[in-house]
Design an enzyme around this catalytic site. Sequence first.
Site, mmCIF file in Angstrom:
data_model
loop_
_atom_site.group_PDB
_atom_site.id
_atom_site.type_symbol
_atom_site.label_atom_id
_atom_site.label_comp_id
_atom_site.label_asym_id
_atom_site.label_seq_id
_atom_site.Cartn_x
_atom_site.Cartn_y
_atom_site.Cartn_z
ATOM 1 N N ASP A 118 -2.449 1.838 -2.655
ATOM 2 C CA ASP A 118 -3.765 2.399 -2.979
ATOM 3 C C ASP A 118 -3.548 3.512 -3.995
ATOM 4 O OD1 ASP A 118 -4.886 0.719 -1.077
ATOM 5 O OD2 ASP A 118 -4.931 2.244 0.485
ATOM 6 N N GLU A 124 -12.445 -2.990 -2.703
ATOM 7 C CA GLU A 124 -11.958 -1.619 -2.841
ATOM 8 C C GLU A 124 -11.359 -1.401 -4.222
ATOM 9 O OE1 GLU A 124 -10.649 -1.237 1.871
ATOM 10 O OE2 GLU A 124 -9.096 -1.283 0.325
ATOM 11 N N HIS A 142 -0.453 -3.930 3.337
ATOM 12 C CA HIS A 142 0.204 -2.619 3.381
ATOM 13 C C HIS A 142 1.351 -2.638 4.390
ATOM 14 C CE1 HIS A 142 -2.330 -0.039 0.848
ATOM 15 N NE2 HIS A 142 -3.382 -0.677 1.319
ATOM 16 N N HIS A 144 -7.397 -0.445 -4.198
ATOM 17 C CA HIS A 144 -6.363 -1.273 -3.557
ATOM 18 C C HIS A 144 -5.799 -2.314 -4.513
ATOM 19 C CE1 HIS A 144 -4.537 -3.529 -0.120
ATOM 20 N NE2 HIS A 144 -4.664 -4.528 -0.979
#
Length: 195
Positions: A105, A162, A98, A165
């Site tokens: 996300d 996740e 990120h 993500h």
Amino acid sequence: MPEECQLVDVAKTFPSLHIDLKYATADNITGRPIYQEARCLLHTDAVTALAKAISIATLAGLKLVVYDAYRPQQAQAQLWDACPDPEYVVDVATGSNHSRGTAIDVTLMDEHNTVLDMGAGFDEMHDRSHPYHPSVPPHAQRNRLLLNAIMFGGGFVGISSEWWHFELPDAARYPLLDDQIDCYTVTSITTQHPL
């Protein structure tokens, strides 16, 4: 090595995209806003992939919702303080994708602007957030598979911990960026979700 980064303002590039930057609100693992401003930025290469993913979602009658994109390293440090578990949060010493502008996300919403059930919430740091967890109900697993297909079609890859993500396949090859968004400073972070 990828070219020097040029971050793009996602809201200006895709004015109809639904952006709900969770770290500019208290609706995240820290229970408080981290970003002082809700600016959604991405590397130009990630913007190209996002444009394709948005087109694919539209073909399926769906829309993407962005929860986070570029993340300042200062914010990454606060998330690590809140959840020092490398399965879910990258140590700031390593650097998050990120913070390179190469990760995003997201979730999906339907034609009625209802966010689809993914079987676990954003920032729910638990194994049910893993993309293919057996405790996730079939309808939510289908939604995750749809999201995966849309993002993969755009040129992103997911991660094993996740469902929300996605990043460019070579995301870690890009340089970590100097902070582009101001963050609130906090002396202590408490978690909303017990681990």
